[in-house]
Write a protein that holds these residues in place. Structure first.
Motif, PDB file in Angstrom:
ATOM      1  N   ASP A   1       0.793  -1.228   0.000  1.00  0.00           N
ATOM      2  CA  ASP A   1       0.000   0.000   0.000  1.00  0.00           C
ATOM      3  C   ASP A   1       0.829   1.284   0.000  1.00  0.00           C
ATOM      4  N   ILE A   2       2.147   1.173  -0.100  1.00  0.00           N
ATOM      5  CA  ILE A   2       3.012   2.353  -0.093  1.00  0.00           C
ATOM      6  C   ILE A   2       3.710   2.481  -1.443  1.00  0.00           C
TER       7      ILE A   2
ATOM      8  N   ARG B   1       1.050   6.919   0.981  1.00  0.00           N
ATOM      9  CA  ARG B   1       0.065   5.836   1.009  1.00  0.00           C
ATOM     10  C   ARG B   1      -1.309   6.417   0.717  1.00  0.00           C
TER      11      ARG B   1
ATOM     12  N   GLU C   1      -4.973   6.466   1.438  1.00  0.00           N
ATOM     13  CA  GLU C   1      -5.852   6.070   2.543  1.00  0.00           C
ATOM     14  C   GLU C   1      -7.255   5.748   2.044  1.00  0.00           C
TER      15      GLU C   1
END
Length: 79
Positions: free
Chosen positions: A36-37, A52, A54
């Motif tokens: 997710d990064i 990231r 969100e």
């Protein structure tokens, strides 16, 4: 190492370009660091910006990292 005002202005311009791309939905064009990064190399400054997603409207900048440092530090900093 101390940065000059010209280098700082250039860095901020490059950060603004990446931010604009992110606002325009180009999240997936950036290099994947983990699930997710993602990260973007900022100009010629050897600085990498980690962020990231969100949700659909929010992206958090996690870290600006000078790539001339020990890369093992990144793991600790992104925890």
């Amino acid at each position: 190492m101390t940065w000059t005002n010209k280098q700082i202005v250039s860095l901020l311009q490059d950060v603004n370009k990446v931010t604009l791309d992110l606002k325009n939905g180009k999240f997936n064009q950036f290099q994947r660091y983990s699930k997710d990064i993602r990260s973007a190399l900022i100009g010629k400054k050897h600085v990498r910006m980690y962020f990231r997603k969100e949700n659909e409207t929010q992206i958090n900048v996690l870290l600006f990292f000078d790539m001339r440092q020990n890369p093992k530090k990144i793991i600790d900093l992104l925890r």
